[in-house]
Design a protein around this motif. Sequence first.
Motif, PDB file in Angstrom:
ATOM      1  N   SER A   1       7.462   0.299  -5.283  1.00  0.00           N
ATOM      2  CA  SER A   1       7.880   0.166  -4.019  1.00  0.00           C
ATOM      3  C   SER A   1       6.570   0.313  -3.050  1.00  0.00           C
ATOM      4  O   SER A   1       5.419   0.473  -3.706  1.00  0.00           O
ATOM      5  CB  SER A   1       8.551   1.845  -3.671  1.00  0.00           C
ATOM      6  N   GLY A   2       6.775   0.308  -1.843  1.00  0.00           N
ATOM      7  CA  GLY A   2       5.662   0.371  -0.994  1.00  0.00           C
ATOM      8  C   GLY A   2       4.874   1.718  -1.023  1.00  0.00           C
ATOM      9  O   GLY A   2       3.603   1.788  -1.050  1.00  0.00           O
ATOM     10  N   MET A   3       5.528   2.742  -1.191  1.00  0.00           N
ATOM     11  CA  MET A   3       5.362   4.041  -1.364  1.00  0.00           C
ATOM     12  C   MET A   3       4.279   4.170  -2.360  1.00  0.00           C
ATOM     13  O   MET A   3       3.379   4.875  -2.488  1.00  0.00           O
ATOM     14  CB  MET A   3       6.490   5.214  -1.251  1.00  0.00           C
TER      15      MET A   3
ATOM     16  N   ILE B   1       0.988   2.564  -2.077  1.00  0.00           N
ATOM     17  CA  ILE B   1       0.038   3.498  -1.328  1.00  0.00           C
ATOM     18  C   ILE B   1      -0.419   4.540  -2.223  1.00  0.00           C
ATOM     19  O   ILE B   1      -1.741   4.945  -2.153  1.00  0.00           O
ATOM     20  CB  ILE B   1       0.872   3.929  -0.083  1.00  0.00           C
TER      21      ILE B   1
ATOM     22  N   TYR C   1       3.852   4.845   9.444  1.00  0.00           N
ATOM     23  CA  TYR C   1       5.317   4.781   9.049  1.00  0.00           C
ATOM     24  C   TYR C   1       5.561   6.209   8.705  1.00  0.00           C
ATOM     25  O   TYR C   1       4.743   7.112   7.997  1.00  0.00           O
ATOM     26  CB  TYR C   1       5.327   3.747   7.855  1.00  0.00           C
TER      27      TYR C   1
ATOM     28  N   GLU D   1      -2.624   1.126   9.442  1.00  0.00           N
ATOM     29  CA  GLU D   1      -1.408   0.037   9.424  1.00  0.00           C
ATOM     30  C   GLU D   1      -2.289  -1.098  10.189  1.00  0.00           C
ATOM     31  O   GLU D   1      -2.641  -0.654  11.264  1.00  0.00           O
ATOM     32  CB  GLU D   1      -0.286   0.154   9.888  1.00  0.00           C
TER      33      GLU D   1
ATOM     34  N   ASN E   1       3.672   0.653  12.656  1.00  0.00           N
ATOM     35  CA  ASN E   1       5.365   0.730  12.922  1.00  0.00           C
ATOM     36  C   ASN E   1       5.625   1.922  13.809  1.00  0.00           C
ATOM     37  O   ASN E   1       5.102   2.952  13.453  1.00  0.00           O
ATOM     38  CB  ASN E   1       5.589   1.074  11.518  1.00  0.00           C
TER      39      ASN E   1
ATOM     40  N   ASP F   1      -2.393  -1.136   5.337  1.00  0.00           N
ATOM     41  CA  ASP F   1      -1.030  -1.295   5.045  1.00  0.00           C
ATOM     42  C   ASP F   1      -0.988  -2.543   6.070  1.00  0.00           C
ATOM     43  O   ASP F   1      -0.824  -2.571   7.274  1.00  0.00           O
ATOM     44  CB  ASP F   1      -0.118  -0.173   5.526  1.00  0.00           C
TER      45      ASP F   1
ATOM     46  N   THR G   1       1.726  -4.644   6.012  1.00  0.00           N
ATOM     47  CA  THR G   1       3.179  -5.020   5.689  1.00  0.00           C
ATOM     48  C   THR G   1       3.547  -5.720   6.770  1.00  0.00           C
ATOM     49  O   THR G   1       4.403  -6.743   6.698  1.00  0.00           O
ATOM     50  CB  THR G   1       4.328  -3.692   5.602  1.00  0.00           C
ATOM     51  N   PHE G   2       3.472  -5.425   8.057  1.00  0.00           N
ATOM     52  CA  PHE G   2       4.070  -5.967   9.200  1.00  0.00           C
ATOM     53  C   PHE G   2       3.635  -7.472   9.302  1.00  0.00           C
ATOM     54  O   PHE G   2       4.296  -8.396   9.527  1.00  0.00           O
ATOM     55  CB  PHE G   2       3.599  -5.190  10.561  1.00  0.00           C
TER      56      PHE G   2
ATOM     57  N   SER H   1       4.422  -3.002   1.606  1.00  0.00           N
ATOM     58  CA  SER H   1       6.053  -2.699   1.327  1.00  0.00           C
ATOM     59  C   SER H   1       6.617  -4.199   1.084  1.00  0.00           C
ATOM     60  O   SER H   1       6.796  -4.765   2.178  1.00  0.00           O
ATOM     61  CB  SER H   1       6.727  -1.941   2.286  1.00  0.00           C
TER      62      SER H   1
ATOM     63  N   THR I   1       8.941  -4.913   0.035  1.00  0.00           N
ATOM     64  CA  THR I   1      10.256  -4.819   0.300  1.00  0.00           C
ATOM     65  C   THR I   1      10.790  -5.545   1.388  1.00  0.00           C
ATOM     66  O   THR I   1      11.844  -5.917   1.995  1.00  0.00           O
ATOM     67  CB  THR I   1      10.632  -3.317   0.479  1.00  0.00           C
ATOM     68  N   LYS I   2       9.630  -5.785   2.309  1.00  0.00           N
ATOM     69  CA  LYS I   2       9.775  -6.414   3.809  1.00  0.00           C
ATOM     70  C   LYS I   2       9.344  -7.734   3.638  1.00  0.00           C
ATOM     71  O   LYS I   2      10.367  -8.378   2.936  1.00  0.00           O
ATOM     72  CB  LYS I   2       8.891  -5.650   4.539  1.00  0.00           C
TER      73      LYS I   2
ATOM     74  N   ALA J   1      10.087  -3.192  -3.497  1.00  0.00           N
ATOM     75  CA  ALA J   1       8.719  -3.114  -4.323  1.00  0.00           C
ATOM     76  C   ALA J   1       7.452  -3.185  -3.511  1.00  0.00           C
ATOM     77  O   ALA J   1       7.464  -3.004  -2.102  1.00  0.00           O
ATOM     78  CB  ALA J   1       8.578  -4.924  -4.786  1.00  0.00           C
TER      79      ALA J   1
HETATM   80  C1  PLP Z   1       4.591  -0.120   7.283  1.00  0.00           C
HETATM   81  C2  PLP Z   1       5.291   0.469   6.030  1.00  0.00           C
HETATM   82  N1  PLP Z   1       4.794   0.514   5.040  1.00  0.00           N
HETATM   83  C3  PLP Z   1       5.217   1.361   4.049  1.00  0.00           C
HETATM   84  C4  PLP Z   1       6.471   1.372   3.682  1.00  0.00           C
HETATM   85  C5  PLP Z   1       7.211   2.034   2.613  1.00  0.00           C
HETATM   86  O1  PLP Z   1       7.744   0.965   1.705  1.00  0.00           O
HETATM   87  P1  PLP Z   1       8.821   1.111   0.593  1.00  0.00           P
HETATM   88  O2  PLP Z   1      10.157   1.337   1.328  1.00  0.00           O
HETATM   89  O3  PLP Z   1       8.895  -0.324   0.050  1.00  0.00           O
HETATM   90  O4  PLP Z   1       8.391   2.155  -0.434  1.00  0.00           O
HETATM   91  C6  PLP Z   1       7.440   1.164   4.822  1.00  0.00           C
HETATM   92  C7  PLP Z   1       8.869   1.181   4.762  1.00  0.00           C
HETATM   93  O5  PLP Z   1       9.341   0.922   5.643  1.00  0.00           O
HETATM   94  C8  PLP Z   1       6.779   0.407   6.029  1.00  0.00           C
HETATM   95  O6  PLP Z   1       7.302   0.090   7.124  1.00  0.00           O
END
Ligand code: PLP
Length: 380
Positions: free
Chosen positions: A82-84, A87, A108, A151, A155, A180, A182-183, A202, A204-205, A215
């Motif tokens: 996962s993203g978590m 991290i 986040y 980030e 977010n 991070d 992700t965005f 993340s 996942t996004k 993931a």
């Molecule tokens: C910016 C950001 N980082 C990390 C995460 C965590 O990712 P995950 O839900 O895949 O563990 C999120 C989840 O929304 C996120 O928005």
Amino acid sequence: MTKHFDTKTVHFQQDDGEKNKSKTKPIYQTSSFAFKDLNDMEEYFQGGKDHLYTRYSNPNTDDLGHGVAQLEGAPAGIATSSGMSAILVGVFSVASPGDHMVVPLDLYGGTYQLFQQELQEWGLQVSVVDFNDPLRVEEAIQSNTTLLYAESVTNPLLRQEKVEKLSQLAKKHGLRVMIDNTFPTPYLIQPYTQGADLVVHSATKYIGGHSDVSAGVLVGTEDFIAAAKKKMINIGANLSPFEAWLGCRGLKTLSVRMAKQSENAEKLANWFKRYSDAAVVYYPENLSNKGNGAMVSIDLGEAYDINAFFESLDWIKIVPTLAGVETTISYPLNTSHRTIPVEVRQQLGISAGTARISVGIEDADDIIEQFSYALNQAQK
Ligand SMILES: Cc1ncc(COP(=O)(O)O)c(C=O)c1O
């Protein structure tokens, strides 16, 4: 040798070796890899073979880590559950109990919780400061500080972090920087090339892109990624082969999705700015020469009924996530930023009127029509 019925039920598959070449990478849906004999297995430990056990590595998870690393311009990468967890293992690779890290207010909610609760319990000291003011960041640095974390685009209010400046500050004080990304994704910004040591996603996004996989990906220098991989193995934060395969499939269309979604988001943000004079519109400017991202946040303030607004959206689903090909909307106050203390949320400007829109690949006119209808319905 004869095979009885019970044996045949498990040993029916033929090993076709290299005979059938698959166009797409097969899914190595296996927990382990097999060896001819003990010498063959020993070869793995001597570095002569790639895979032993899926928790350690797997061709599909390796693909995802390497794929994102290449796009970020980083030498190495791993995929995690996962993203978590990406991290977590990233922080573990550069910090030890007793170390100190400096993080921004606008994180986040899950990340904020990880730092404030789990990592503090583990022994990490965390200072939360306003990264809008570089002086505050520098003042927060202590003799035991090892990491600056941020980030690239925050977010949910989409503030752009100045990664290059942060990296310069980190270098001056001998610190590491973890971003991070992700965005914006590497399609828009590549923080590693701007001096970050580690970049996390993340997946996942936008990397996955279809809201069907959980993931994470961590990329960075060979040394940090090797250290993070060790932590991932020991913690068991590995990604499953099928999820990695889905992540790779998503990654192949990252450019076309991000181009279309950013284009649509720009149109939607401009429309909100023109037609909803009571709303505050958050949308990055000059993020990259390929666009400004696919997220638009708004604050409807007092002039609109937020419940009526959400209720009036038809095919735009209300979800606690983002980045799929469909336009969706979320309510940060009660989901992604629920765990952020009220005073921090107030300081940031995350209010009862804040909505975060993840813009999809639909026709921009149809997206705008949905929000136009919802705004009309919600006007007090
Ligand atoms: C910016 C950001 N980082 C990390 C995460 C965590 O990712 P995950 O839900 O895949 O563990 C999120 C989840 O929304 C996120 O928005």
